[in-house]
Design an enzyme around this catalytic site. Structure first.
Site, PDB file in Angstrom:
ATOM      1  CG  ASP A  58      47.157  32.933  16.406  1.00  0.00           C
ATOM      2  OD1 ASP A  58      46.227  32.813  17.239  1.00  0.00           O
ATOM      3  OD2 ASP A  58      48.133  32.174  16.371  1.00  0.00           O
ATOM      4  CG  ASP A  68      43.964  33.210  20.145  1.00  0.00           C
ATOM      5  OD1 ASP A  68      43.752  32.240  20.881  1.00  0.00           O
ATOM      6  OD2 ASP A  68      45.050  33.377  19.528  1.00  0.00           O
ATOM      7  CG  ASP A  84      48.982  31.103  23.951  1.00  0.00           C
ATOM      8  OD1 ASP A  84      50.056  30.850  24.499  1.00  0.00           O
ATOM      9  OD2 ASP A  84      47.882  31.083  24.540  1.00  0.00           O
TER      10      ASP A  84
HETATM   11  O1  LIG Z   1      47.269  26.814  24.012  1.00  0.00           O
HETATM   12  C1  LIG Z   1      47.087  26.755  22.776  1.00  0.00           C
HETATM   13  O2  LIG Z   1      47.185  25.704  22.128  1.00  0.00           O
HETATM   14  C2  LIG Z   1      46.745  27.984  22.010  1.00  0.00           C
HETATM   15  O3  LIG Z   1      46.215  28.992  22.794  1.00  0.00           O
HETATM   16  P1  LIG Z   1      45.361  30.159  22.087  1.00  0.00           P
HETATM   17  O4  LIG Z   1      43.991  29.593  21.910  1.00  0.00           O
HETATM   18  O5  LIG Z   1      45.439  31.294  23.060  1.00  0.00           O
HETATM   19  O6  LIG Z   1      46.024  30.479  20.796  1.00  0.00           O
HETATM   20 MG   LIG Z   2      46.241  31.644  19.070  1.00  0.00          MG
END
Ligand SMILES: O=C(O)COP(=O)(O)O
Ligand SMILES: [Mg+2]
Length: 227
Positions: free
Chosen positions: A175, A9, A11
């Site tokens: 996360d 993942d 963010d």
């Molecule tokens: O943009 C988002 O809501 C989260 O992004 P992610 O999947 O990289 O955690």
């Molecule tokens: Mg994430």
């Protein structure tokens, strides 16, 4: 090496993008003449992509009731958010400790790395380049690359198909509940990281194969061939 493919993942796992996402969200709200929110409130609205973040910010709550917003209203706000986030351009976004060295260590050890984020794909290449990670990932998927996003397993399974690797040879690492559920839905092992954004919930409650408080512990664990 028991596993071949590590799907990360973005963010909350590799990068802390909350300050920029919060600034873009508040810029959008200000443009629309609405009240802004503290970063810690916005942090809990991240995880289901930009559209959902925008809608949550417009109603001021994680739950967006059916019919609370018209499509035109949400489209307009999302456009303003996109412009603001493009302008901000990741200026306050940082990599979490030991992520850069850890990714390079795993790559050098022979693992195939992939990135599956719910962030719209248009924002991803520039951020990857800013960290010099553009050549580390064999596949990169955004939240709008397919018609469904995490927790749906489709982007994870798409990566496996593209790379000719079966899900039992892959690990999903993230996360958020969206990452753990997507991995579980794809019949993959899952590894959780506790420091990101999971709506204030402990990632361990989702039942990942294993969970870690630091990226470096995750790397050590993978390198020991624990699964
Ligand atoms: O943009 C988002 O809501 C989260 O992004 P992610 O999947 O990289 O955690
Ligand atoms: Mg994430």
């Amino acid at each position: 090496m028991n596993k071949q493919l590590l799907i990360f993942d973005f963010d909350g796992t590799l990068i802390d993008s909350v300050p920029d996402l919060a600034d873009a969200t508040n810029a959008m709200l200000t443009t629309l003449g609405k009240d802004t929110y503290p970063i810690e409130t916005i942090r809990n609205w991240i995880g289901n992509g930009s559209r959902m973040l925008v809608e949550r910010a417009l109603v001021g709550d994680i739950t967006v009731p059916e019919g609370a917003l018209t499509k035109a209203e949400a489209d307009h706000a999302e456009q303003i958010f996109f412009e603001a986030y493009t302008k901000i351009g990741g200026s306050k976004t940082v990599a979490y400790p030991d992520v850069d060295s850890g990714l390079k260590q795993l790559h050098a050890a022979g693992y195939t790395l992939a990135l599956v984020t719910n962030k719209p794909i248009r924002f991803v290449p520039k951020i990857l380049e800013s960290f010099g990670w553009q050549d580390l990932f064999s596949e990169v998927m955004g939240g709008d690359s397919l018609s469904t996003k995490k927790p749906d397993p489709a982007p994870l399974l798409h990566v496996c198909t593209q790379l000719g690797i079966t899900p039992d040879q892959a690990i999903m690492i993230g996360d958020s509940r969206n990452d753990i559920l997507a991995g579980q839905n794809a019949n993959m092992d899952t590894l959780g990281l506790s420091y990101g954004y999971n709506y204030g919930q402990d990632i361990r409650e989702l039942g990942p194969t294993e969970a870690f408080d630091h990226f470096t512990d995750l790397v050590t664990w993978i390198m020991k061939d624990n699964i």
